[in-house]
Design an enzyme around this catalytic site. Structure first.
Site, mmCIF file in Angstrom:
data_model
loop_
_atom_site.group_PDB
_atom_site.id
_atom_site.type_symbol
_atom_site.label_atom_id
_atom_site.label_comp_id
_atom_site.label_asym_id
_atom_site.label_seq_id
_atom_site.Cartn_x
_atom_site.Cartn_y
_atom_site.Cartn_z
ATOM 1 N N ASP A 53 3.853 -4.535 -8.120
ATOM 2 C CA ASP A 53 3.255 -3.295 -7.614
ATOM 3 C C ASP A 53 3.808 -2.075 -8.343
ATOM 4 O O ASP A 53 3.320 -0.963 -8.138
ATOM 5 C CB ASP A 53 3.488 -3.149 -6.100
ATOM 6 C CG ASP A 53 4.940 -3.340 -5.716
ATOM 7 O OD1 ASP A 53 5.507 -4.398 -6.045
ATOM 8 O OD2 ASP A 53 5.513 -2.433 -5.094
ATOM 9 N N GLY A 70 0.873 -1.179 0.000
ATOM 10 C CA GLY A 70 0.000 0.000 0.000
ATOM 11 C C GLY A 70 0.901 1.217 0.000
ATOM 12 O O GLY A 70 2.112 1.102 0.221
ATOM 13 N N ARG A 126 4.140 6.011 1.720
ATOM 14 C CA ARG A 126 4.636 7.393 1.844
ATOM 15 C C ARG A 126 4.040 8.267 0.740
ATOM 16 O O ARG A 126 4.662 9.226 0.298
ATOM 17 C CB ARG A 126 6.161 7.409 1.761
ATOM 18 C CG ARG A 126 6.715 6.749 0.521
ATOM 19 C CD ARG A 126 8.146 7.157 0.367
ATOM 20 N NE ARG A 126 8.812 6.381 -0.679
ATOM 21 C CZ ARG A 126 10.031 6.626 -1.088
ATOM 22 N NH1 ARG A 126 10.717 7.598 -0.544
ATOM 23 N NH2 ARG A 126 10.579 5.901 -2.019
ATOM 24 N N ARG A 144 3.222 13.776 -8.292
ATOM 25 C CA ARG A 144 3.223 12.883 -9.454
ATOM 26 C C ARG A 144 1.865 12.936 -10.132
ATOM 27 O O ARG A 144 0.833 12.966 -9.465
ATOM 28 C CB ARG A 144 3.528 11.471 -8.969
ATOM 29 C CG ARG A 144 3.564 10.439 -10.040
ATOM 30 C CD ARG A 144 4.470 9.284 -9.667
ATOM 31 N NE ARG A 144 3.856 8.401 -8.681
ATOM 32 C CZ ARG A 144 4.472 7.304 -8.214
ATOM 33 N NH1 ARG A 144 5.690 6.994 -8.616
ATOM 34 N NH2 ARG A 144 3.881 6.543 -7.328
ATOM 35 N N ASP A 155 9.268 5.743 7.339
ATOM 36 C CA ASP A 155 8.946 7.042 7.952
ATOM 37 C C ASP A 155 7.964 7.860 7.113
ATOM 38 O O ASP A 155 7.607 8.975 7.495
ATOM 39 C CB ASP A 155 10.238 7.846 8.185
ATOM 40 C CG ASP A 155 10.985 8.127 6.883
ATOM 41 O OD1 ASP A 155 10.509 7.707 5.800
ATOM 42 O OD2 ASP A 155 12.057 8.759 6.945
ATOM 43 N N LYS A 157 4.215 12.217 -3.133
ATOM 44 C CA LYS A 157 5.098 11.116 -2.712
ATOM 45 C C LYS A 157 6.122 11.682 -1.734
ATOM 46 O O LYS A 157 6.820 12.638 -2.064
ATOM 47 C CB LYS A 157 5.789 10.537 -3.961
ATOM 48 C CG LYS A 157 6.718 9.375 -3.706
ATOM 49 C CD LYS A 157 7.087 8.735 -5.039
ATOM 50 C CE LYS A 157 8.161 7.685 -4.908
ATOM 51 N NZ LYS A 157 8.505 7.118 -6.224
ATOM 52 N N ARG A 164 -2.333 -0.774 -10.231
ATOM 53 C CA ARG A 164 -1.179 -1.617 -10.534
ATOM 54 C C ARG A 164 -1.607 -3.076 -10.656
ATOM 55 O O ARG A 164 -2.678 -3.448 -10.162
ATOM 56 C CB ARG A 164 -0.174 -1.530 -9.373
ATOM 57 C CG ARG A 164 0.209 -0.118 -8.989
ATOM 58 C CD ARG A 164 0.355 0.044 -7.479
ATOM 59 N NE ARG A 164 0.496 1.453 -7.112
ATOM 60 C CZ ARG A 164 1.645 2.100 -7.011
ATOM 61 N NH1 ARG A 164 2.775 1.446 -7.183
ATOM 62 N NH2 ARG A 164 1.688 3.373 -6.713
HETATM 63 P P1 AMP Z 1 8.956 0.794 -3.998
HETATM 64 O O1 AMP Z 1 10.011 -0.261 -3.931
HETATM 65 O O2 AMP Z 1 9.480 2.200 -4.036
HETATM 66 O O3 AMP Z 1 7.955 0.549 -5.060
HETATM 67 O O4 AMP Z 1 8.194 0.732 -2.581
HETATM 68 C C1 AMP Z 1 7.675 -0.452 -2.066
HETATM 69 C C2 AMP Z 1 6.770 -0.150 -0.896
HETATM 70 O O5 AMP Z 1 7.480 0.418 0.188
HETATM 71 C C3 AMP Z 1 5.631 0.806 -1.228
HETATM 72 O O6 AMP Z 1 4.472 0.322 -0.623
HETATM 73 C C4 AMP Z 1 6.092 2.107 -0.596
HETATM 74 O O7 AMP Z 1 4.994 2.923 -0.240
HETATM 75 C C5 AMP Z 1 6.862 1.623 0.623
HETATM 76 N N1 AMP Z 1 7.877 2.600 1.070
HETATM 77 C C6 AMP Z 1 9.021 2.930 0.455
HETATM 78 N N2 AMP Z 1 9.702 3.862 1.165
HETATM 79 C C7 AMP Z 1 8.957 4.148 2.276
HETATM 80 C C8 AMP Z 1 9.113 5.041 3.400
HETATM 81 N N3 AMP Z 1 10.175 5.827 3.530
HETATM 82 N N4 AMP Z 1 8.140 5.023 4.336
HETATM 83 C C9 AMP Z 1 7.070 4.233 4.225
HETATM 84 N N5 AMP Z 1 6.867 3.383 3.199
HETATM 85 C C10 AMP Z 1 7.792 3.334 2.216
HETATM 86 MG MG MG Z 2 6.361 1.176 -5.834
#
Ligand code: AMP
Ligand code: MG
Length: 480
Positions: free
Chosen positions: A254, A92, A95, A178, A127, A115, A185
């Site tokens: 995703d 989900g 951030r 964005r 965070d 984002k 997805r």
């Molecule tokens: P991504 O690999 O960027 O597609 O992210 C995978 C998942 O990790 C997604 O659900 C993001 O929302 C979550 N995510 C990535 N960085 C953070 C962060 N700093 N805080 C909270 N969730 C994160």
């Molecule tokens: Mg992602």
């Protein structure tokens, strides 16, 4: 409900919140201390019918940081699942906040998402924040992709938050705005299946069809048609990536859209030397998402989509599986035909010939053997320049060139297909370190100016250059 806010031009609706509650969590961005716009996309703002001058102000910074709510918006974090490096996980927006959908004056509906805008119920241990460097990186690379004519989410603005984020070290925080056709997805469908609740899957599929494929609404088999269309759009998309040497880097389910747009610029990069095995992502130790693996991974991801759709394809499971398979097996030939068609244009070939594929692959084999720069080799061929590189001295290449020239390539066509400038890693890093370490955004602005007209020779000709051959192997980092 549509609300017109004439000063800024926002016209926000929130159709996603009409899906069942399980698909999202209502949550507001967390305000930040001192939001300041550091990148603003005037061209995109105008294209969306927004008032770009009014938005590039302090009030704009308040919108783009989430400190102030967009008129008509109902912020949510979207729920989804996904296969990450092959393993299924519930996910989900951890951030990100979807503020709503903006309706453009010419009738398009686009998601407006922040984002890095604070924690949500899906943040797990994260965070909810993002660092300035990676948000500027998404801005630069998504703009590059758009200028290259490749379907992609766009970047409207980056604001610095005035707050630190803590990674390996303390970094300045930032939020990216964005813009996307949607954020649905493959993993959203996997999530709908995992919910295992009545009609939730069908509701999501109908919503997706309405939003992206309205032409199939009345069809006899709308869900099979949905699958087929997504397969074709993704086959096209990944072919475009390969044609420009783009490596997404984290093709988890995703991070694959139903709209066919490139999404989630994390550890992505453009390849310099041609090699099918190129990987830049520091977390991709097995090379799962290497340059040349991308079509195979896309097919793997689309198989996860097909599996998710099975209950909608036929009441009879065997028949449903047969229909899904019939659709999935077309991926390989769809990809190849999109790719060969693109390569034919890169080589200036106007007529199809059964020798096209061998002509293309023998060039690529020679490029790989000599570690030729991907972009500059095609550009040199387009300009009829003799490069001094070892590729051009190879007798096999001289033979190849004779065979190619006998096909009367059209150089004006080639010059519109083979960019002079791409977002090379060493240039992107230079721009980011000027911005992040020294607060100097001019390097990025100059780079962006060149990247926005990638088929023109740049004012600064060195932007075309490959990195020095002694440059250390480049690595990109994810989730930062
Ligand atoms: P991504 O690999 O960027 O597609 O992210 C995978 C998942 O990790 C997604 O659900 C993001 O929302 C979550 N995510 C990535 N960085 C953070 C962060 N700093 N805080 C909270 N969730 C994160
Ligand atoms: Mg992602």
């Amino acid at each position: 409900m549509a609300k017109q806010e004439s000063k800024y031009g926002w016209n926000i609706e929130t159709s996603y919140t009409q899906l069942p509650d399980a698909f999202y969590a209502r949550v507001k961005p967390t305000a930040v201390r001192a939001p300041k716009i550091v990148a603003f996309n005037h061209e995109l703002a105008k294209n969306l019918g927004l008032n770009s001058d009014a938005l590039e102000s302090n009030e704009g910074a308040n919108f783009f940081s989430g400190n102030e709510t967009l008129p008509g918006s109902e912020p949510i974090a979207q729920a989804y699942a996904g296969h990450q490096f092959g393993y299924f996980t519930m996910l989900g927006d951890g951030r990100a906040h979807l503020l709503g959908e903006h309706l453009t004056p010419d009738g398009r509906r686009v998601d407006i998402q922040l984002k890095g805008s604070g924690p949500t119920p899906f943040s797990r241990r994260g965070d909810g924040r993002a660092a300035l460097g990676p948000m500027l990186r998404e801005y630069i690379i998504s703009e590059t992709m758009h200028a290259l004519g490749i379907p992609t989410t766009r970047s409207l603005a980056v604001v610095a938050t005035g707050e630190p984020v803590y990674r390996e070290k303390e970094l300045p925080g930032a939020i990216l705005t964005r813009v996307a056709q949607s954020h649905i997805r493959v993993g959203t469908f996997e999530f709908a299946v995992a919910l295992n609740k009545g009609e939730h899957l069908r509701t999501l599929a109908d919503y997706t069809i309405l939003r992206h494929y309205p032409e199939i609404q009345g069809s006899d088999e709308p869900y099979l048609d949905l699958l087929k269309r997504v397969i074709d759009r993704q086959a096209f998309l990944v072919s475009r990536w390969l044609l420009v040497g783009f490596i997404h880097g984290v093709m988890n389910t995703d991070n694959m859209t139903l709209s066919g747009e490139t999404i989630d610029y994390g550890p992505c990069a453009f390849m310099d030397r041609y090699s099918r095995a190129t990987v830049f992502s520091s977390i991709d130790r097995q090379g799962r998402y290497a340059y040349g693996n991308q079509p195979g991974i896309a097919e793997w991801n689309l198989t996860r989509l097909a599996e998710s759709l099975l209950p909608l394809l036929d009441e009879n499971e065997e028949k449903a599986i047969a229909k899904a398979e019939e659709a999935i097996v077309t991926f390989g030939s769809l990809f190849e035909s999109h790719w060969v068609e693109g390569m034919r244009s890169k080589l200036g070939l106007q007529d199809k010939d059964k020798g096209d594929l061998p002509l293309i692959t023998s060039l690529l084999d020679l490029m790989e053997k000599h570690q030729a720069d991907y972009t500059n080799t095609f550009r040199a061929l387009s300009l009829n320049e003799e490069s001094s590189g070892p590729l051009f001295q190879d007798a096999s290449f001289v033979d190849w060139k004779k065979a190619w020239l006998s096909r009367s390539p059209v150089r004006t066509l080639m010059l519109m297909q083979n960019p002079a400038v791409i977002a090379r890693n060493h240039r992107v890093e230079e721009a980011l370190s000027a911005a992040v370490d020294r607060g100097d955004f001019s390097v990025m602005e100059h780079l962006l100016t060149a990247l926005r007209s990638p088929f023109d020779e740049p004012a600064n000709l060195t932007l075309r250059d490959a990195p020095p051959s002694n440059a250390a192997d480049y690595q990109t980092f994810c989730g930062t």
